[in-house]
Design a protein around this motif. Structure first.
Motif, PDB file in Angstrom:
ATOM      1  N   LEU A 178      41.724  38.063  37.745  1.00 37.60           N
ATOM      2  CA  LEU A 178      43.067  38.584  37.485  1.00 37.60           C
ATOM      3  C   LEU A 178      43.447  38.371  36.024  1.00 37.60           C
ATOM      4  O   LEU A 178      44.022  39.262  35.382  1.00 37.60           O
ATOM      5  CB  LEU A 178      44.086  37.935  38.418  1.00 37.60           C
ATOM      6  CG  LEU A 178      43.972  38.304  39.899  1.00 37.60           C
ATOM      7  CD1 LEU A 178      44.975  37.509  40.726  1.00 37.60           C
ATOM      8  CD2 LEU A 178      44.147  39.796  40.115  1.00 37.60           C
ATOM      9  N   ALA A 179      43.128  37.205  35.471  1.00 33.14           N
ATOM     10  CA  ALA A 179      43.450  36.918  34.067  1.00 33.14           C
ATOM     11  C   ALA A 179      42.712  37.882  33.142  1.00 33.14           C
ATOM     12  O   ALA A 179      43.306  38.408  32.186  1.00 33.14           O
ATOM     13  CB  ALA A 179      43.103  35.469  33.729  1.00 33.14           C
ATOM     14  N   ARG A 180      41.418  38.133  33.421  1.00 37.06           N
ATOM     15  CA  ARG A 180      40.658  39.075  32.592  1.00 37.06           C
ATOM     16  C   ARG A 180      41.251  40.472  32.656  1.00 37.06           C
ATOM     17  O   ARG A 180      41.181  41.231  31.693  1.00 37.06           O
ATOM     18  CB  ARG A 180      39.197  39.124  33.040  1.00 37.06           C
ATOM     19  CG  ARG A 180      38.330  38.057  32.444  1.00 37.06           C
ATOM     20  CD  ARG A 180      36.851  38.314  32.638  1.00 37.06           C
ATOM     21  NE  ARG A 180      36.468  38.674  33.980  1.00 37.06           N
ATOM     22  CZ  ARG A 180      36.258  37.833  34.982  1.00 37.06           C
ATOM     23  NH1 ARG A 180      36.427  36.539  34.777  1.00 37.06           N
ATOM     24  NH2 ARG A 180      35.900  38.249  36.166  1.00 37.06           N
ATOM     25  N   ALA A 181      41.847  40.825  33.793  1.00 34.93           N
ATOM     26  CA  ALA A 181      42.454  42.148  33.956  1.00 34.93           C
ATOM     27  C   ALA A 181      43.883  42.192  33.406  1.00 34.93           C
ATOM     28  O   ALA A 181      44.546  43.226  33.489  1.00 34.93           O
ATOM     29  CB  ALA A 181      42.435  42.550  35.431  1.00 34.93           C
ATOM     30  N   GLY A 182      44.360  41.064  32.893  1.00 37.78           N
ATOM     31  CA  GLY A 182      45.681  41.030  32.286  1.00 37.78           C
ATOM     32  C   GLY A 182      46.807  40.654  33.235  1.00 37.78           C
ATOM     33  O   GLY A 182      47.977  40.859  32.920  1.00 37.78           O
ATOM     34  N   PHE A 183      46.469  40.061  34.377  1.00 39.51           N
ATOM     35  CA  PHE A 183      47.485  39.655  35.343  1.00 39.51           C
ATOM     36  C   PHE A 183      47.580  38.135  35.396  1.00 39.51           C
ATOM     37  O   PHE A 183      46.574  37.440  35.345  1.00 39.51           O
ATOM     38  CB  PHE A 183      47.169  40.201  36.743  1.00 39.51           C
ATOM     39  CG  PHE A 183      47.142  41.687  36.791  1.00 39.51           C
ATOM     40  CD1 PHE A 183      48.319  42.420  36.777  1.00 39.51           C
ATOM     41  CD2 PHE A 183      45.940  42.368  36.831  1.00 39.51           C
ATOM     42  CE1 PHE A 183      48.300  43.797  36.803  1.00 39.51           C
ATOM     43  CE2 PHE A 183      45.901  43.751  36.858  1.00 39.51           C
ATOM     44  CZ  PHE A 183      47.088  44.470  36.840  1.00 39.51           C
ATOM     45  N   ASP A 184      48.778  37.653  35.517  1.00 40.78           N
ATOM     46  CA  ASP A 184      49.027  36.220  35.612  1.00 40.78           C
ATOM     47  C   ASP A 184      49.058  35.857  37.098  1.00 40.78           C
ATOM     48  O   ASP A 184      49.929  36.312  37.840  1.00 40.78           O
ATOM     49  CB  ASP A 184      50.367  35.886  34.950  1.00 40.78           C
ATOM     50  CG  ASP A 184      50.688  34.410  34.975  1.00 40.78           C
ATOM     51  OD1 ASP A 184      49.927  33.625  35.585  1.00 40.78           O
ATOM     52  OD2 ASP A 184      51.712  34.033  34.382  1.00 40.78           O
ATOM     53  N   ALA A 185      48.108  35.047  37.526  1.00 41.32           N
ATOM     54  CA  ALA A 185      48.031  34.658  38.935  1.00 41.32           C
ATOM     55  C   ALA A 185      49.220  33.799  39.346  1.00 41.32           C
ATOM     56  O   ALA A 185      49.444  33.579  40.531  1.00 41.32           O
ATOM     57  CB  ALA A 185      46.725  33.928  39.219  1.00 41.32           C
ATOM     58  N   ASP A 186      49.995  33.321  38.377  1.00 39.84           N
ATOM     59  CA  ASP A 186      51.187  32.537  38.685  1.00 39.84           C
ATOM     60  C   ASP A 186      52.454  33.390  38.668  1.00 39.84           C
ATOM     61  O   ASP A 186      53.554  32.881  38.844  1.00 39.84           O
ATOM     62  CB  ASP A 186      51.316  31.368  37.704  1.00 39.84           C
ATOM     63  CG  ASP A 186      50.159  30.393  37.851  1.00 39.84           C
ATOM     64  OD1 ASP A 186      49.789  30.091  39.005  1.00 39.84           O
ATOM     65  OD2 ASP A 186      49.622  29.956  36.825  1.00 39.84           O
ATOM     66  N   ASP A 187      52.288  34.687  38.433  1.00 35.36           N
ATOM     67  CA  ASP A 187      53.404  35.640  38.473  1.00 35.36           C
ATOM     68  C   ASP A 187      53.999  35.629  39.884  1.00 35.36           C
ATOM     69  O   ASP A 187      53.281  35.444  40.875  1.00 35.36           O
ATOM     70  CB  ASP A 187      52.864  37.028  38.125  1.00 35.36           C
ATOM     71  CG  ASP A 187      53.919  38.110  38.088  1.00 35.36           C
ATOM     72  OD1 ASP A 187      54.617  38.291  39.097  1.00 35.36           O
ATOM     73  OD2 ASP A 187      54.021  38.788  37.062  1.00 35.36           O
TER      74      ASP A 187
END
Length: 191
Positions: A42-51
């Motif tokens: 998710l981080a590599r795809a630009g998403f924050d898993a803590d969102d």
């Protein structure tokens, strides 16, 4: 609300978020270490898993009390644990490591997951059942058995892009279009 029930390594979760930025995603994996791979993907795809719109849980998807808050999902993706016989083109040793008893055990796990996750689905919601298997026991037979014991489940037709028609789903075979073998079934819960 969307559930990716067997999420590791996270590519499906990231793709779902890319396709629909408004969805609220819950990603599960039974193995906490594998769930960290989801976080990294998710981080590599630009998403924050803590969102706030992303929830990650290390839990057995069939053990609802361990992770489910009781709010129904609009869609569930169950890329079920399977024999991986569909990836034989890339990993020929798969057939050397599988025994008939493995298949029997996997079909029990698949049925357990289907039955439990169906309970999390909202009326009118969709569950996609997928495997990277080419075995009928894990695919068509599994879906037919689920339909026989689940009165509010209906199969929805998938188009020819998803492979060969199996009446209750679609099967792609290893090597077709240069890809692996997969099975897909789209099930809608009666509203």
């Amino acid at each position: 609300r969307v559930l990716d029930a067997c999420a590791a390594p996270g590519g499906k979760s990231a793709h779902l978020l890319e396709r629909d930025p408004s969805l609220r995603l819950t990603a599960l994996d039974v193995d906490a270490a594998r769930l960290q791979r989801v976080r990294a993907t998710l981080a590599r795809a630009g998403f924050d898993a803590d969102d706030e719109r992303v929830r990650l849980h290390a839990a057995d998807a069939a053990e609802l009390d361990a992770w489910w808050d009781g709010a129904a999902f609009d869609a569930v993706l169950l890329d079920a644990p399977c024999s991986a016989t569909g990836i034989v083109r890339r990993q020929p040793d798969v057939v050397l490591h599988r025994r008939e008893s493995d298949i029997a055990a996997l079909t029990v796990v698949q049925a357990r997951l289907l039955d439990a996750l169906w309970r999390t689905l909202a009326p009118g919601g969709v569950l996609v059942y997928a495997t990277c298997s080419i075995l009928k026991a894990e695919n068509e037979d599994q879906v037919r058995a689920f339909l026989a014991r689940t009165a509010d489940a209906r199969v929805e037709v998938l188009g020819p892009d998803f492979g060969h028609d199996c009446e209750v789903g679609r099967q792609r075979l290893p090597g077709e279009d240069g890809g692996d073998g997969f099975f897909y079934a789209r099930l809608r819960r009666a509203g």
